[in-house]
Scaffold this active site. Structure first.
Site, PDB file in Angstrom:
ATOM      1  CE  LYS A 129      -3.458   2.548   2.674  1.00 12.55           C
ATOM      2  NZ  LYS A 129      -4.483   2.507   3.727  1.00 12.55           N
ATOM      3  CG  HIS A 178     -10.597 -28.448 -35.123  1.00 12.56           C
ATOM      4  ND1 HIS A 178      -9.537 -27.559 -35.059  1.00 12.56           N
ATOM      5  CD2 HIS A 178     -10.593 -28.931 -36.382  1.00 12.56           C
ATOM      6  CE1 HIS A 178      -8.935 -27.502 -36.238  1.00 12.56           C
ATOM      7  NE2 HIS A 178      -9.553 -28.340 -37.051  1.00 12.56           N
TER       8      HIS A 178
END
Length: 508
Positions: free
Chosen positions: A135, A270
């Protein structure tokens, strides 16, 4: 003198890093095992209790949760009031935090880990320090990864860490604590679908591109991937896997995992199976899979559920394949397959639980989450819908067809004959269209075949197409308002049809 606070469970490179920091005029503050390791290596260390004037208590659960630490981490040095508060309370600013957390992941990976041991390895002070430092990254640098030590040292020896470096390290620290908390939350959560879903994945590898060259992509794995999973696969040979390789390989692996009672070979293109074969031996199973569709298998993915021997390897080497997946390979098989420079050979443990609690599908702005579809015929009451019941051989063939159709994109129709698929109709907008494509692929082989459908027949037209093609047995979920029409068509033709009561839609 600048001050660095060091407390790490992963001590990789920490001694050399601390010595270099000391040479760069940093005072080192440390705790517990890290402090001992540094002192034994000759690093001068200030103990945390000397900073807080308070002993470590509760078996070390409380040691850094103190204003003398968090004041030094959170003070905004541009604010006079903050500077005055530090001076009033004799708190020295902390410029660098080097922390990685208790080994929670490593603890819960242990077989038979006790809950008390897992709970004890939930870090409290470490995340608090990391979050405080992150922070306040405008003034404090925070390091969680030994891989960042060299860059931090290079900048620290110069004019100090640049803001963009501190910002990058802060973001990395927040990801580190977020992933840690997500893993803890997952361990402690019993609900299948909790009010918030906290997921974390670790980057396994960067990919050249996604489904298409203009799409970026990477492969991420669960922090604790199941041993029996594609993420845990070992690549033994070949080029780096692509996005499509991984996606197709996962489909092939999922389908071949359906067969634990016989040798099986699966070819995928696929994400849909183009050929599936079973047999008493692996070479025979692959022969069946290849014969199912010798055209589509070209450039495909093949998964088998038994150790690849030399005979199977010779067959595999005779065609162009992108990937082969197997639980193991004989030395002779590897010698044969590794002559093909580009083929990827994956070794995957297939002896355990796949353990896929969630199936995830991303949508715009969100995610669909469902339980994985792991159920089969043993999990439902199969009913004979027609006058004629299947023979024992037909039952066996129908179950084979049902295992395959479960892994075909809906609307899905599969035809099987003997020990292989002979037609696969995938992803069609209507079911009769899927059946017509499947039968056209099978051609004359459709005579005497088994037909499986992933969902019920909404009308009798699919059954009529099947009768015309010479299908002799059908397996489908049933449940249509017009089921009787399909049953009547089957009875008139002497076809047996069974209802599973369970559908297997697959849309993604």
């Amino acid at each position: 003198m600048k001050r660095a606070l060091i407390s790490v469970s992963d001590k990789t490179g920490i001694v050399d890093f601390a010595k270099a920091l000391q040479e760069a005029d940093f005072e080192i503050v440390s705790t517990g095992g890290t402090k001992r390791a540094l002192e034994e290596a000759g690093v001068q260390v200030v103990g945390i209790s000397e900073v807080t004037n308070f002993p470590e208590i509760l078996d070390g659960r409380v040691k850094t949760l103190h204003p003398a630490i968090h004041g030094g981490l959170l003070a905004n040095r541009e604010k006079e009031a903050h500077r005055e508060a530090l001076h009033e309370h004799s708190i020295a600013p902390i410029d660098l935090v080097v922390v990685n957390l208790y080994p929670f992941k490593e603890t819960i990976k242990k077989k038979g880990v006790e809950d008390a041991d897992a709970i004890e390895n939930i870090d409290i002070g470490g995340p608090a320090m990391l979050r405080a430092a992150a922070k306040n990254h405008a003034h404090v640098a925070v390091v969680t990864d030994p891989g960042d030590y060299s860059q931090v040292l290079e900048e620290a020896r110069g004019n100090g860490l640049r803001f963009d470096t501190r910002r990058h390290l802060a973001a990395k620290a927040f990801r580190h604590t977020a992933a840690y908390d997500a893993l803890v939350a997952d361990y402690m959560t019993d609900e299948v679908f909790p009010e918030t879903l906290t997921l974390t994945y670790e980057k396994k590898q960067a990919l050249r591109y996604g489904e298409n060259p203009h799409q970026g992509a990477s492969f991420y794995q669960h922090p604790l991937p199941a041993v029996t999973s594609l993420a845990a696969a070992e690549q033994l040979h070949g080029k780096e896997l692509s996005y499509n390789n991984i996606n197709d390989s996962n489909a092939a692996f999922a389908l071949v995992s359906e067969f634990s009672d016989t040798k099986a070979a699966v070819a995928v293109k696929h994400t849909n199976p183009c050929g599936v074969g079973i047999g008493d031996t692996l070479p025979r199973a692959f022969e069946e899979a290849y014969a199912a569709d010798p055209v589509s298998i070209f450039g495909g993915i093949v998964a088998v559920n038994d150790r690849v021997d030399a005979d199977t390897a010779e067959q595999l080497a005779n065609i162009f394949l992108e990937v082969v997946i197997a639980p193991d390979y004989s030395r002779n098989a590897l010698d044969i397959l590794q002559k093909k420079k580009n083929i990827r050979l994956l070794k995957v443990d297939m002896g355990g639980d796949r353990n896929v609690p969630h199936a995830l599908t991303s949508v715009s702005g969100g995610m669909l989450v469902q339980e994985d579809d792991v159920k089969g015929l043993a999990d439902t009451d199969v009913k004979v819908a027609t006058k004629r019941a299947p023979t024992s051989e037909e039952w066996r063939r129908l179950e084979f067809a049902w295992r395959v159709v479960k892994h075909v994109k809906s609307n899905a129709i599969v035809l099987t004959k003997g020990n292989r698929t002979i037609g696969v109709g995938a992803g069609q907008m209507n079911r009769v269209g899927a059946a017509e494509i499947t039968i056209a692929q099978a051609q004359s082989d459709a005579e005497g075949s088994m037909l499986a459908s992933d969902a019920f027949f909404p009308m009798k037209d699919t059954m009529e197409v099947a009768v015309k093609a010479g299908v002799t047995a059908v397996i489908q979920p049933g449940g249509s308002k017009r089921d009787q029409e399909s049953i009547d068509v089957a009875d008139d033709a002497g076809i047996t049809m069974v209802f599973t009561g369970m559908r297997h839609f697959r849309h993604a």
